[in-house]
Design an enzyme around this catalytic site. Structure first.
Site, PDB file in Angstrom:
ATOM      1  CG  HIS A 138      75.257 -33.221 -20.815  1.00  0.00           C
ATOM      2  ND1 HIS A 138      74.111 -32.828 -20.175  1.00  0.00           N
ATOM      3  CD2 HIS A 138      75.155 -32.747 -22.079  1.00  0.00           C
ATOM      4  CE1 HIS A 138      73.353 -32.133 -21.014  1.00  0.00           C
ATOM      5  NE2 HIS A 138      73.961 -32.077 -22.177  1.00  0.00           N
ATOM      6  CG  ASP A 215      74.959 -39.726 -19.945  1.00  0.00           C
ATOM      7  OD1 ASP A 215      74.284 -40.130 -20.912  1.00  0.00           O
ATOM      8  OD2 ASP A 215      75.197 -38.519 -19.735  1.00  0.00           O
ATOM      9  CD  GLN A 218      76.621 -37.149 -27.545  1.00  0.00           C
ATOM     10  OE1 GLN A 218      76.751 -37.552 -28.701  1.00  0.00           O
ATOM     11  NE2 GLN A 218      75.906 -36.073 -27.263  1.00  0.00           N
ATOM     12  CE  LYS A 241      72.250 -36.279 -26.831  1.00  0.00           C
ATOM     13  NZ  LYS A 241      72.311 -34.866 -27.175  1.00  0.00           N
ATOM     14  CB  CYS A 379      75.072 -29.075 -21.685  1.00  0.00           C
ATOM     15  SG  CYS A 379      73.679 -28.187 -22.365  1.00  0.00           S
TER      16      CYS A 379
END
Ligand SMILES: Cc1ncc(COP(=O)(O)O)c(C=O)c1O
Length: 421
Positions: A138, A215, A218, A241, A379
């Site tokens: 991202h 990261d 998600q 999220k 993104c």
């Protein structure tokens, strides 16, 4: 279901043990109409909807508790502080970190990555050093590294992905060198939906003494995350999220590294003492939480994580995997539809393009049917470039989604095909 159930004869995936009706009842927005149709929300990779308990926690905070934290001896300040620090303990347990002081509240993932770029990487990077990311990141895991590398004369190295969207692990390993100061890699990509073998990635990097940031934006709402089992040095996630509020995120960092790092932002709460000559820093985690924090956001996030835990990833994962298999099979059987991202390990993301139809037109037409999907570059412009497409349409799943909603997407996509026939 607004668009009518469309049979999908190509797949027979067992229904899962999740009490979907009860879960859907927890999310008020799922019951609203949009454009005169029942909402079908399939844009979860952008942000998830919020259960009533989270909405109530935010209201209760302002109704019963509102006061600044860490500052007052009065009743409300103490109560707000306890709720805020209680949320930190919930986050710690959710990610299985060893200590509350390893959990830093941020605004979002983006801020967590920038914090590590500025406070960890910046003092360590020398001209000629490398930061290694992957080709599926991202923008928020690209741009902060570009900025710090440009300033320090370091190089941003990019490990390639293959045509399915899998990381090419051999190439990744070859890019690890004595100049690599940090690996920063996504646990799960928001564009092709790939789930990376982060345990293996950490092992390869640590074998060479290289720290790793993961990261988890998600991954964290689709699968259990144990930062200690993964061995990650830093792990970032974003509240909105995780069925929580916007404006709140989490940075996990190993205490030994966080202790060495200078503060990211200066101001109130992050100091031990201040004179005009010099200031000294507060202990962890407060050294990295300058100014009045997002108190209600942290409390709302804690409630959201409790909500996820009350359902359990043992039920969430099979449900979402079954939906993913169902949706994949449905899209694969549609003429002119091409999936972007068919990695061996995937979760909850269906990115696709349709022959001779711009993704924006797909999004607009399915929206008229009440179906919310995302269209664009997500993104992740370099991912689009890698797959040779300007943009994709993306349906992304969460715990409350159903097969019937995927059928509604299928019916809406048939309308797209009719319009462009
Ligand atoms: C993989 C990934 N990383 C980072 C982010 C950035 O999250 P935020 O905008 O909440 O900082 C996102 C958001 O879509 C994402 O999907």
């Amino acid at each position: 279901m607004n668009a009518g159930a469309v049979n999908n004869p190509t797949v027979d995936v067992p229904r899962t043990a999740l009490d979907l009706a009860r879960i859907r009842a927890d999310f008020p927005i799922l019951h609203r109409q949009v454009r005169g149709r029942q909402l079908v929300y399939l844009d979860n990779a952008a942000t998830t909807q919020k259960p009533q308990v989270v909405i109530d926690a935010l209201t209760r905070y302002y109704t019963d508790l509102n006061a600044n934290v860490h500052r007052g001896v009065h009743f409300l300040s103490e109560a707000a502080t306890n709720a805020y620090e209680g949320a930190r303990a919930t986050v710690r347990a959710f990610f299985n970190a060893a200590h509350d002081r390893e959990i830093i509240f941020t605004r979002n993932t983006t801020e967590g990555i920038n914090l590590v770029a500025q406070s960890f990487a910046r003092p360590r990077l020398q001209p000629g050093d490398d930061v290694l990311i992957s080709a599926m990141e991202h923008h928020s895991n690209i741009v902060p590294w570009q900025m710090v590398c440009a300033e320090k004369g370091a190089r941003l190295q990019v490990a390639p992905i293959d045509d399915r969207g899998d990381l090419v692990l051999d190439a990744f390993e070859r890019l690890l060198s004595e100049r690599t100061r940090l690996v920063s890699i996504t646990h799960m990509s928001n564009a092709p939906g790939t789930v990376n073998p982060v345990g293996e990635i950490v092992r390869l990097a640590h074998a060479r003494g290289i720290p790793v940031l993961v990261d988890g934006s998600q991954a964290a709402y689709h699968m259990p995350v144990d930062v200690r089992a993964l061995g990650a040095d830093f792990y970032v996630a974003t509240g909105h999220k995780l069925y929580g509020p916007t404006g709140i995120g989490v940075l996990y960092g190993r205490a030994a590294l966080l202790e060495e790092m200078p503060p990211f932002l200066g101001g109130g709460d992050m100091i031990a003492s201040v004179t005009f000559e010099r200031s000294t820093w507060n202990e962890l985690p407060y050294k990295f939480e300058a100014g009045t924090p997002n108190i209600e956001g942290a409390i709302g996030l804690g409630t959201a994580l409790d909500y996820i835990t009350s359902i359990g990833f043992d039920k969430i994962v099979p449900h979402e995997q079954a939906l993913l298999a169902y949706g994949t099979s449905m899209l694969e059987s549609m003429p002119g539809v091409r999936l972007i991202g068919t990695a061996r390990q995937k979760a909850s993301v269906l990115s696709f393009v349709m022959e001779d139809v711009h993704p924006h037109d797909i999004g607009t037409i399915v929206d008229r049917e009440g179906v919310a999907i995302r269209t664009g570059h997500h993104c992740a412009q370099p991912v689009m470039e890698r797959f040779g497409v300007p943009a994709t349409a993306r349906a992304s799943l969460a715990v409350y989604n159903t097969r019937e909603e995927l059928d509604a997407l299928g019916a809406a996509l048939r309308k797209v095909s009719e319009v462009f026939a």
